[in-house]
Enzyme design. Structure first.
Site, short mmCIF file in Angstrom:
data_model
loop_
_atom_site.label_atom_id
_atom_site.label_comp_id
_atom_site.label_asym_id
_atom_site.label_seq_id
_atom_site.Cartn_x
_atom_site.Cartn_y
_atom_site.Cartn_z
N THR A 142 47.53 -16.74 28.82
CA THR A 142 47.57 -17.79 30.05
C THR A 142 48.03 -19.13 29.55
O THR A 142 47.44 -19.44 28.31
CB THR A 142 46.23 -17.77 30.59
OG1 THR A 142 46.12 -16.40 31.34
CG2 THR A 142 46.24 -18.57 31.78
N CYS B 201 43.45 -30.50 4.55
CA CYS B 201 42.96 -29.36 4.65
C CYS B 201 42.02 -28.85 3.63
O CYS B 201 41.22 -27.98 3.78
CB CYS B 201 44.06 -28.55 4.93
SG CYS B 201 45.29 -28.62 6.14
#
Ligand SMILES: *Cc1c(COP(=O)(O)O)cnc(C)c1O
Length: 405
Positions: A242, A329
């Site tokens: 969705t 990161c």
């Protein structure tokens, strides 16, 4: 001073208030599922998604049918690399990329190797730019994809995209680019550059987190990727799930604003960046700029302060300035940045690096305050450092044999 100065826009940007405002009605008033074809709630959501798709497509001058919405650039990188590997398995199994790519690309390539792929990781030159001769020489009969980022997240270095595109075209190889750090900041036109697949994300360009896109070229050549997410067949079968309607609406608005404002933002920020960089280089000894300074994003500078450990330096600001040392990161660990190591920096200069990335909401006053805090911080660290003292006394530090501990 209590106000925090945010100079870490390459990690994420604040959502522009105009973007937030555009998104809000789509959480409640217009909450429909864009895939609900049978009622106005769905139609309204679909219309909003269509409009945002146009806005995003316009920013990079492509057809809106060529935009596949994802949850971000990480997902888009995964979809492009693994999706091409699976889709073009009959043609070959070889992929070429750079050692300085984002982990989303490198780890997707690692996964491809586990699935039987063959990946060449090219080193870059000392200025962070790919060696085009090496790139061309690495292409074989089996090569299906070259994946080279547009602009590096740590250094801001911009790769010669047009030349890379030409090489890929000459050899009939697909060209994918992680353009997360470039889109919305500088003009990016994948068709003109010969890029066939391109990943980018909203939260690095003043949009919301959790939404990004993969551009997939539809004509000459018609490129296809194997979906990595199975389900309802959304996004032309390439990415089920969705759609994040408020996020996509925000991404669209962010794209529209970027298109209108990138030129003035870039001009203003490059002046501020240059001021930050040149003042620190002038105020302090032994400061080095990492990466090519001509082919570089306008809002980024990556500096090494010799004999000052970056994480320690950051503590001297008492968290009044947000910057990154090494890569965002890997900043949970004290590993030197693999990107800077690839540029040939020793561990010592790599761990003494700080990345400054300015943004739309950075002010002159903030840059002035940052210069002062940085200068004081570096001086403070060096005053306490026996290594700096030895260096100043002219001891050749490379010849010193350090005691083991
Ligand atoms: C931030 C970033 C990503 C990851 O994007 P997300 O939308 O957070 O998944 C990928 N590549 C580069 C170059 C980035 O800077």
């Amino acid at each position: 001073m209590t106000k925090k100065i945010y100079l870490d826009n390459n990690s994420t940007t604040p959502c522009d208030p105009r973007v937030v405002e555009t998104m809000l009605p789509f959480f409640n008033e217009m909450f429909g599922n864009a895939a609900s074809r049978s009622h106005p709630f769905g139609w309204q959501a679909e219309e909003a998604v269509d409009y945002a798709r146009e806005q995003v497509a316009n920013l990079i001058n492509v057809d809106s049918k060529e935009i596949i919405f994802t949850s971000g650039a990480t997902e888009a990188d995964n979809l492009a690399i693994k999706g091409v590997f699976e889709m073009y398995a009959k043609k070959g199994n070889h992929i070429i990329t750079l050692t300085t790519e984002h982990k989303a690309v490198l780890d997707s390539c690692k996964k491809v190797e586990k699935m039987g792929g063959d990946v060449t990781y090219l080193d870059v030159k000392e200025d962070g730019i790919v060696d085009l001769g090496q790139l061309e020489a690495a292409i074989t009969e089996k090569t299906i994809l070259v994946s080279i980022m547009f602009a590096n997240n740590e250094t801001g270095v911009i790769q010669p995209m047009k030349q890379i595109g030409d090489i890929c075209k000459k050899h009939g190889v697909l060209f994918m680019s992680d353009a997360t750090q470039a889109v919305g900041k500088i003009p990016v036109d994948p068709k003109e550059l010969g890029i066939h697949l391109m990943a980018f994300t909203a939260h690095k360009m003043y949009g919301p987190k959790g939404v990004g896109a993969l551009f997939v070229n539809r004509k000459n050549p018609r490129v296809k990727v194997t979906s990595q997410m199975d389900g309802g067949g959304h996004e032309r079968g390439m990415r089920s799930g969705t759609l994040n309607v408020p996020g996509i609406v925000g991404f669209g608005k962010a794209a529209e604003l970027a298109q209108k404002e990138m030129k003035q933002d870039a001009e203003r920020l490059s002046k501020l960046r240059d001021k930050l960089e040149s003042t620190l280089v002038n105020n302090l000894e032994e400061v080095y700029v990492n990466g090519n300074v001509e082919h570089r994003m306008p809002h980024v500078t990556n500096l090494s302060f010799k004999h000052v450990e970056g994480e320690g330096l950051m503590m001297t600001f008492n968290q009044n300035i947000a910057v990154s040392s090494g890569s965002a990161c890997t900043s949970a660990s004290l590993e030197p940045s693999y990107v800077l190591i690839a540029l040939g920096l020793g561990d010592d200069l790599a761990v003494s690096s700080i990345r400054f990335s300015l943004g739309r909401f950075t002010t002159d006053e903030e840059v002035d305050a940052a210069i002062e805090l940085l200068t004081n911080g570096v001086n403070h660290m060096r005053d306490l450092s026996p290594i700096w003292e030895m260096f100043k006394e002219g001891v050749d530090l490379d010849s010193v044999v350090w005691a083991e501990h």
